[in-house]
Design an enzyme around this catalytic site. Structure first.
Site, mmCIF file in Angstrom:
data_model
loop_
_atom_site.group_PDB
_atom_site.id
_atom_site.type_symbol
_atom_site.label_atom_id
_atom_site.label_comp_id
_atom_site.label_asym_id
_atom_site.label_seq_id
_atom_site.Cartn_x
_atom_site.Cartn_y
_atom_site.Cartn_z
ATOM 1 N N LYS A 135 49.516 -7.387 60.392
ATOM 2 C CA LYS A 135 48.337 -6.793 60.645
ATOM 3 C C LYS A 135 47.096 -7.081 60.088
ATOM 4 C CE LYS A 135 50.457 -4.390 63.934
ATOM 5 N NZ LYS A 135 50.363 -4.850 65.359
ATOM 6 N N TYR A 137 55.388 -7.029 57.747
ATOM 7 C CA TYR A 137 54.733 -6.472 58.671
ATOM 8 C C TYR A 137 53.293 -5.922 58.379
ATOM 9 C CZ TYR A 137 53.306 -2.319 61.371
ATOM 10 O OH TYR A 137 52.352 -1.396 62.105
ATOM 11 N N SER A 180 46.873 -0.958 62.034
ATOM 12 C CA SER A 180 47.296 0.130 61.507
ATOM 13 C C SER A 180 46.606 0.417 60.358
ATOM 14 C CB SER A 180 48.750 -0.278 61.114
ATOM 15 O OG SER A 180 49.526 0.546 60.205
#
Ligand code: UD1
Length: 344
Positions: free
Chosen positions: A154, A150, A125
């Site tokens: 990544k 979160y 992302s």
């Protein structure tokens, strides 16, 4: 060529399965259905004329992953989507995010490393850049400390893959850093199905217009941008899905320059929240009910991709305009409503 798509019933996963099948790949979808429904397979089949193999499995268990790979020794590539993705939830329950997003990744990589000649595409992302110092954002922009568990998963995911590539020469991987995926398949057979109140802008807009939400809150209009609202790079999910096929083909044809590569996937154009609303109003002919609300904590002011590397090295370019993406999102929302009304 048999390809494993984890999280293949999800928003980006399902669109990628369609594009893979269109290119002649044999797809095995694995999903634990925690945030997706098996009926997505019907939508995929309606578009492709082919139903992918499906196994409902939870890849957070090591022996499940081992058993899967023993059963499918002929998997020649893996596209790994399955992960939890709600920023707020990750702050509330970080260990859930580390368990979901890291465990399965490690177990799959262990299998691929052991078998040799692994090809792996990772869903990353643009969140890894945080608020970038320079716009548009190039792949070599510094990775900033993550704003949420979160986002951290990544970053950690990418590091784990990079470390494996460092020691395993016959392991090849590509991390794809998505900007803001929106829209739905033009057939309206598959699209985004947020559970509960959507956190992302576009499903919130379409749900407001269809009457499921009272009004859209625009988070802040005092940012240093053209109209005071945040800027993002909204990319049609079908364009994004195609990039996965191109990336996998790059690995299959051994065209990659290094055994670990990173590409930004965006359109290169930034749009403000108000511009997205205007686009929606233009394509739908409706007036959207919205109000200006306070800023949302954790939002960056502006993020859009430098697409040079994806265009020239990967040989992929986003094709759809914001209006086309919004039109497909709106058509999908109307289809979901029709189905609900028809079923009730
Ligand atoms: C968010 C996540 C990002 C994740 C991505 C997945 C945050 C801070 N970032 O990106 O890590 O990879 O989703 O899709 O949550 N907006 C409104 N009203 C709304 C919803 C959004 O004004 O009800 C605005 C936001 O302030 C932002 C823009 O719309 O400026 C886009 O928001 P969103 O769709 O949530 O995406 P990101 O925040 O960019």
């Amino acid at each position: 060529m048999k390809v494993l798509v984890t999280g293949g019933l999800g928003f980006i996963g399902s669109h990628t399965v369609v594009e893979l099948q269109a290119e002649g790949f044999e797809v095995v979808v694995v999903d634990n259905c925690s945030n997706a429904d098996e009926s997505v397979l019907d939508g995929i089949e309606a578009i492709s004329g082919k139903r992918p193999l499906f196994e409902k499995l939870d890849l957070r268990k090591k022996n499940t992953v081992q058993n899967f790979f023993s059963k499918h020794p002929d998997i020649s590539g893996v596209i790994h989507f399955s992960a939890s993705k709600a920023v707020g939830e990750s702050v509330e329950d970080p260990l859930l995010y580390y368990e979901n997003n890291i465990n399965a990744l490690v177990y799959i990589l262990q299998e691929l490393q052991q078998r040799g000649n692994g090809r792996f595409i990772f869903s990353s992302s643009c969140t890894v850049y945080g608020q970038a110092d320079t716009l548009p954002i190039k792949e070599n922009a510094p990775v900033k400390p993550a704003e949420s568990p979160y986002g951290n998963t990544k970053q950690i995911g990418e590091e784990i893959i990079r470390d494996v590539c460092h020691i395993a020469e016959d392991f090849n991987a590509i991390s794809l850093r998505y900007f803001n995926p929106i829209g739905a398949h033009p057939s309206a057979e598959i699209g985004e199905l947020p559970i509960g109140v959507p956190q992302n802008l576009v499903p919130f807009i379409t749900q407001t217009a269809i009457g499921l939400r009272k009004e859209l809150a625009v988070f802040g209009n005092d940012y240093p941008t053209v109209d005071g609202t945040c800027i993002r790079d909204y990319i049609h999910v079908v364009d994004l899905a195609r990039a996965h096929v191109v990336a996998l083909q790059r690995l299959m044809n051994a065209e990659n320059a290094d055994n670990y590569e990173v590409f930004n996937l965006g359109t290169g154009t930034g749009s403000s929240v108000l511009e997205v609303i205007e686009s929606f109003e233009r394509i739908s002919g409706l007036k959207l009910n919205y109000r200006i609300a306070p800023r949302r904590p954790g939002d960056v002011v502006a993020a859009y991709a430098d697409t040079e590397k994806a265009n020239t090295v990967l040989g992929w370019k986003a094709q759809s305009s914001l209006d086309e993406a919004m039109r497909s999102a709106w058509r999908w929302e109307q289809k979901v409503k029709e189905q609900k009304t028809g079923n009730s």
